[in-house]
Scaffold this motif. Structure first.
Motif, PDB file in Angstrom:
ATOM      1  N   UNK B 357      -1.680   9.373   0.119  1.00  0.00           N
ATOM      2  CA  UNK B 357      -0.612  10.259   0.572  1.00  0.00           C
ATOM      3  C   UNK B 357       0.733   9.546   0.688  1.00  0.00           C
ATOM      4  N   UNK B 358       0.705   8.238   0.724  1.00  0.00           N
ATOM      5  CA  UNK B 358       1.975   7.511   0.702  1.00  0.00           C
ATOM      6  C   UNK B 358       2.618   7.571  -0.679  1.00  0.00           C
ATOM      7  N   UNK B 359       1.773   7.717  -1.708  1.00  0.00           N
ATOM      8  CA  UNK B 359       2.281   7.602  -3.071  1.00  0.00           C
ATOM      9  C   UNK B 359       3.299   8.684  -3.407  1.00  0.00           C
ATOM     10  N   UNK B 360       3.142   9.874  -2.843  1.00  0.00           N
ATOM     11  CA  UNK B 360       4.155  10.900  -3.113  1.00  0.00           C
ATOM     12  C   UNK B 360       4.966  11.247  -1.874  1.00  0.00           C
ATOM     13  N   UNK B 361       4.915  10.375  -0.879  1.00  0.00           N
ATOM     14  CA  UNK B 361       5.817  10.525   0.258  1.00  0.00           C
ATOM     15  C   UNK B 361       5.335  11.479   1.335  1.00  0.00           C
ATOM     16  N   UNK B 362       4.098  12.017   1.226  1.00  0.00           N
ATOM     17  CA  UNK B 362       3.606  12.896   2.285  1.00  0.00           C
ATOM     18  C   UNK B 362       3.456  12.108   3.578  1.00  0.00           C
ATOM     19  N   UNK B 363       3.208  10.812   3.433  1.00  0.00           N
ATOM     20  CA  UNK B 363       3.228   9.923   4.596  1.00  0.00           C
ATOM     21  C   UNK B 363       4.228   8.818   4.312  1.00  0.00           C
ATOM     22  N   UNK B 364       4.858   8.330   5.365  1.00  0.00           N
ATOM     23  CA  UNK B 364       5.806   7.223   5.230  1.00  0.00           C
ATOM     24  C   UNK B 364       5.185   5.984   5.843  1.00  0.00           C
ATOM     25  N   UNK B 365       5.381   4.830   5.200  1.00  0.00           N
ATOM     26  CA  UNK B 365       4.806   3.608   5.780  1.00  0.00           C
ATOM     27  C   UNK B 365       5.358   3.365   7.180  1.00  0.00           C
ATOM     28  N   UNK B 366       4.489   2.937   8.090  1.00  0.00           N
ATOM     29  CA  UNK B 366       5.008   2.512   9.390  1.00  0.00           C
ATOM     30  C   UNK B 366       5.250   1.002   9.378  1.00  0.00           C
ATOM     31  N   UNK B 367       4.700   0.341   8.353  1.00  0.00           N
ATOM     32  CA  UNK B 367       5.074  -1.057   8.129  1.00  0.00           C
ATOM     33  C   UNK B 367       4.937  -1.343   6.640  1.00  0.00           C
ATOM     34  N   UNK B 368       5.630  -2.369   6.175  1.00  0.00           N
ATOM     35  CA  UNK B 368       5.602  -2.700   4.760  1.00  0.00           C
ATOM     36  C   UNK B 368       6.395  -1.703   3.948  1.00  0.00           C
ATOM     37  N   UNK B 369       6.277  -1.796   2.613  1.00  0.00           N
ATOM     38  CA  UNK B 369       7.022  -0.833   1.809  1.00  0.00           C
ATOM     39  C   UNK B 369       6.261  -0.450   0.547  1.00  0.00           C
ATOM     40  N   UNK B 370       6.707   0.661  -0.032  1.00  0.00           N
ATOM     41  CA  UNK B 370       6.071   1.187  -1.219  1.00  0.00           C
ATOM     42  C   UNK B 370       7.144   1.430  -2.272  1.00  0.00           C
ATOM     43  N   UNK B 371       6.905   0.894  -3.448  1.00  0.00           N
ATOM     44  CA  UNK B 371       7.897   1.018  -4.511  1.00  0.00           C
ATOM     45  C   UNK B 371       7.281   1.798  -5.668  1.00  0.00           C
TER      46      UNK B 371
END
Lengths: 268, 581
Positions: B357-371
């Motif tokens: 769900x992080x991959x399309x932004x439905x969830x946002x990381x609370x730590x680290x990052x996603x590119x």
């Protein structure tokens, strides 16, 4: 969830739900008997203190009261101005302290007291309802309904509705996510656009709700629903000494208030 | 109406058609079930399996009304003459989807519903419910809130609720179809326990042939509402033509044995039969020896794409903590290149979905990052990311709302602000790509489950995302449906889409993916190709995964390379498998 049961072991948690309901009604009657703001403020403060005692954090209290106080202020303002000076029983309440529109809308001492009372009643009622919900598990309400002989199908409807609230909430989140993943923007645009934007949410949600209710009906029959008109109750309410004492205290307070009120206290 | 007690259930020329459907869901079914029997029922979607299970306890025709002929007699009572509340005392039915069968707030409340409805004394109700919960391994969860349970726990709770009703006959309708491997194993263990001493008659609808082969005394296969087969499981699984007619697949070991038999690489002693279980196969197959495979074939071993490919997804120390300090994902560092086919594995709650769900932004990381595609996602809205990463959810019915297939597919494009004409052209192209051109004007709800799943893929595909995240694409589908869905996904991968697939089906992983990411307790515990994965007991154990049956067989027989599919297995014997049905 702000209005969900929060486990605890205070006296308020341990009291029988029937005692609490009786107390709830008693306080409601009192707030309507009091027409002046001072005793209503006292009741509101008592309600707030009870909530903190029951374990509601101050932040939660503010979250509930915050949005409400806006409404309460508007209600208070309208009521204060709408209150005609002639309606009061005592001359000091008719004293005009100001006016709007060149004196056509006078503001009286009685009006202010009346307005504030109305606002405080709203706050008191909301706090007490919350108090009741956070200190009482659903199963006690259901048991109370059963014990006052509400027909089983009504008890069942209430129970099931409560059980499925989180399920439907979860389903709604799933639908919303699925549509957002297709670029849906739910919170943008004007009124009409927003309503249109909700169609892709509501249609799958309603369709899934209908399917679920269909399956649920089959599942009920499958578990022998209707084999007896009154299924065995797993849990029955037991009143304790503390409940009888609480009822006596509440009755005493109520009688006192009614008596004083008849004698003319706290009226306008 | 009395029947000899020798039969638990007697179905006599039973036919049933749902009101207004105009089709016979069941036609002229006759079968007897003996007390203590372990009967399995299989069949493709729409074969009538669920309808038959509901006919066994009177839900059909009492609750679901329709046209009936023939009769079903349960312990001497005809289900047409007696009401459902009488029949359910004799036949307990575990229906599909545990979610809608749970009405209690706690495990004990829910397991007690049946006996309480019968009006039994309170102590008896509680005893029965407690005993049933202990039987399903939930004795320590009596007060657990049913809303907080995992899928596996919910399923076990529903089984407990039916056990508490104390019926002699228990019918279970696909109890494992939505569970992770661990949950499946737990539920199946309960089924075994229930049927172990022959006191209960157990009827099980199940789609995993490996489980059936290992458990059932007898198998009934339905096809188009008729009984296609009724007999020993081995007779059915060994019969390729019948399997093809029913649209079912045999257990891996049967597939492998048949291929080797046909190539004269395996002999079965006279009077014997094709092995259908793992233990039978271990006895029948010779230990692998280089002499057995003089022309051993070299297979195109799936390997990860070369490093030169552009990186499309990059997670650096990605973590997510849900409100209430629930750590769902911690310190995940991984990169996925363009054109990869990655499987995301792990038990429920391991962090698979949270990661995806992080991959399309439905969830946002609370730590680290996603590119994604070289750009950080932190400042992008979900609607912007939808163009880069398409997310196909597990249940297509959670998104279908439009009145036609065309409108449904065009929805995302409309959200992007495309002109109607441009949308029409793009939708036509997508329809063609997924093979649904002839269904463009159909109402989505008239489509079958497999077609609706395909529609969900199409509606995401319309946005031309480079990456497709697909959550459990084959859940709830029969083998043909699953195969056709997977060939679509594979085709999309070959056309350049990067595929990230969440799945519990290890055979799918073995067949299709080149790389598997295994999650456990929120951490990425392994990043391996299927060969490494299924030959590492440690990863399998930590991820609570179960290797495909054929991989286990190959390991026991001492095959040289890691083997994860039947094709690879047969290649070790120099035999090519013809995958056509």
């Amino acid at each position: 969830m702000r209005f969900e049961y929060q486990p605890g072991n205070t006296l308020l948690h341990r009291l029988d739900v029937r005692t609490k309901l009786f107390g709830f009604v008693a306080v409601l009657v009192m707030t309507f008997l009091f027409q002046q703001w001072v005793p209503n403020l006292a009741l509101a403060l008592i309600a707030a203190v009870l909530m903190l005692w029951a374990g509601a954090r101050a932040v939660v209290l503010l979250k509930i009261l915050g949005p409400l106080s806006f409404i309460a202020i508007i209600v208070a303002a309208f009521a204060a101005f709408a209150y005609a000076p002639t309606e009061t029983t005592a001359p000091e309440f008719s004293r005009v302290v100001g006016s709007l529109f060149d004196g056509s809308l006078p503001l009286t001492v009685g009006g202010i007291s009346h307005g504030i009372s109305l606002a405080l009643r709203i706050l008191t009622m909301v706090m007490l309802t919350t108090l009741l919900l956070i200190t009482t598990p659903i199963k006690h309400f259901v048991a109370a309904m059963r014990q006052v002989r509400v027909p089983h199908f009504i008890v069942f409807i209430v129970m099931t509705a409560l059980r499925f609230i989180p399920t439907m909430q979860h389903r709604a989140d799933q639908v919303l996510d699925a549509q957002r993943a297709r670029g849906a923007r739910i919170d943008q645009g004007g009124m009409v656009r927003r309503i249109r934007a909700y169609i892709p949410i509501m249609v799958p949600l309603i369709a899934s709700g209908i399917r679920m209710s269909d399956d649920l009906a089959a599942a009920m029959v499958n578990r022998g629903y209707g084999a007896t008109p009154r299924p065995t109750a797993l849990f029955t309410l037991q009143a304790a000494v503390r409940d009888y004492s609480a009822v006596v205290l509440i009755l005493a307070a109520l009688t006192a208030v009614v008596t004083l009120r008849i004698m003319g206290w706290w009226s306008l | 109406m009395t029947e000899p007690a020798a039969k638990s259930v007697a179905v006599r020329n039973f036919s049933f058609s749902y009101e207004s459907s105009g089709v016979w869901q069941l036609s002229n079914i006759s079968l007897d079930v003996a007390p203590g029997e372990r009967l399995a029922i299989m069949g493709a979607t729409g074969a009538g399996k669920s309808t038959l299970t509901m006919a066994l306890n009177g839900l059909v025709p009492h609750h679901h009304e329709g046209q009936v002929s023939g009769e079903v007699v349960v312990e001497g009572l005809s289900t047409t003459d007696y009401d459902v509340v009488e029949i359910v005392r004799r036949v307990g039915l575990v229906m599909q989807d545990p979610e809608t069968q749970i009405t209690g707030q706690t495990a004990l409340d829910d397991a007690a519903v049946g006996p309480a409805n019968f009006g039994l004394p309170r102590a008896e109700v509680i005893n029965r419910a407690t005993a049933a919960l202990e039987l399903v391994g939930m004795g320590d969860l009596l007060d657990r809130d049913t809303n907080l349970m995992s899928g596996g726990q919910k399923q076990r709770l529903v089984v407990a609720g039916v056990i508490a009703m104390n019926s002699d006959i228990i019918v279970l309708d696909e109890p494992t179809s939505e569970l992770d491997p661990q949950g499946t194993a737990e539920v199946f263990e309960i089924v075994r326990r229930l049927s172990a001493d022959g006191k209960k008659t157990v009827v099980l609808v199940e789609h995993e042939p490996e489980l059936i082969a290992d458990w059932a005394d007898r198998l009934v296969v339905l096809d188009g509402g008729r009984v296609l087969f009724d007999g020993q499981p081995a007779d059915f699984f060994g019969n390729a033509r019948m399997l093809a007619t029913a649209g079912l697949r045999p257990p891996h070991v049967v597939e492998a044995a048949s291929a080797l038999l046909a190539a004269n690489r395996l002999t079965i002693p006279s009077g014997g039969r094709v092995p259908i279980t793992l233990s039978e196969a271990i006895e029948t197959f010779p230990t692998w020896d280089v002499a057995l495979a003089p022309v051993r074939m070299v297979l195109d071993v799936p390997v990860a794409r070369e490093n030169s490919a552009e990186i499309v997804i990059e997670a650096r120390g990605l973590g997510h903590v849900y409100p209430g300090d629930v750590v769902a994902l911690q310190d995940v560092t991984v990169s996925i290149s363009a054109g990869e086919f990655v499987a995301i594995l792990g038990r429920n709650g391991a962090g698979k979905t949270t990661f995806a769900r992080h991959l399309n932004g439905l969830l946002r990381p609370t730590s680290g990052e996603l590119i994604i595609g070289g750009k950080p996602t932190s400042d992008k809205a979900v609607s912007e990311l939808a163009v880069d990463v398409g997310y196909v959810f597990q249940n297509p019915d959670h998104q279908i709302f439009a009145n036609s297939v065309r409108e449904e597919i065009g929805y995302g494009l409309g959200n992007l602000g495309w002109e109607p004409e441009r949308i029409r052209v793009r939708v036509d192209a997508v329809l063609d790509q997924v093979g649904m051109s002839d269904l463009a004007e159909k109402h989505p709800f008239t489509l079958g489950k497999g077609q609706r799943q395909r529609l969900a893929v199409a509606s995401v595909l319309a946005l031309k995302p480079r990456v497709l995240v697909i959550d459990e694409p084959t859940t709830g589908q029969d083998w043909l449906g699953a195969t056709s869905m997977m060939s679509l996904v594979r085709e999309l991968n070959e056309n350049g889409h990067t595929i990230v697939m969440i799945t519990h089906d290890m055979s799918l992983v073995a067949e299709h993916s080149r790389r598997a990411l295994v999650f456990a307790e929120g951490a990425l515990i392994a990043d391996a190709n299927p060969h490494e994965l299924f030959s590492s007991a440690e990863i399998l154990q930590r991820g609570t995964l179960v290797a495909p049956q054929i991989a286990t067989l190959a390991a026991v027989l001492g095959c040289p390379q890691p083997v994860t599919t039947v094709t690879e297995f047969c290649a070790q014997w120099g035999v090519e498998v013809n995958h056509a049905l």
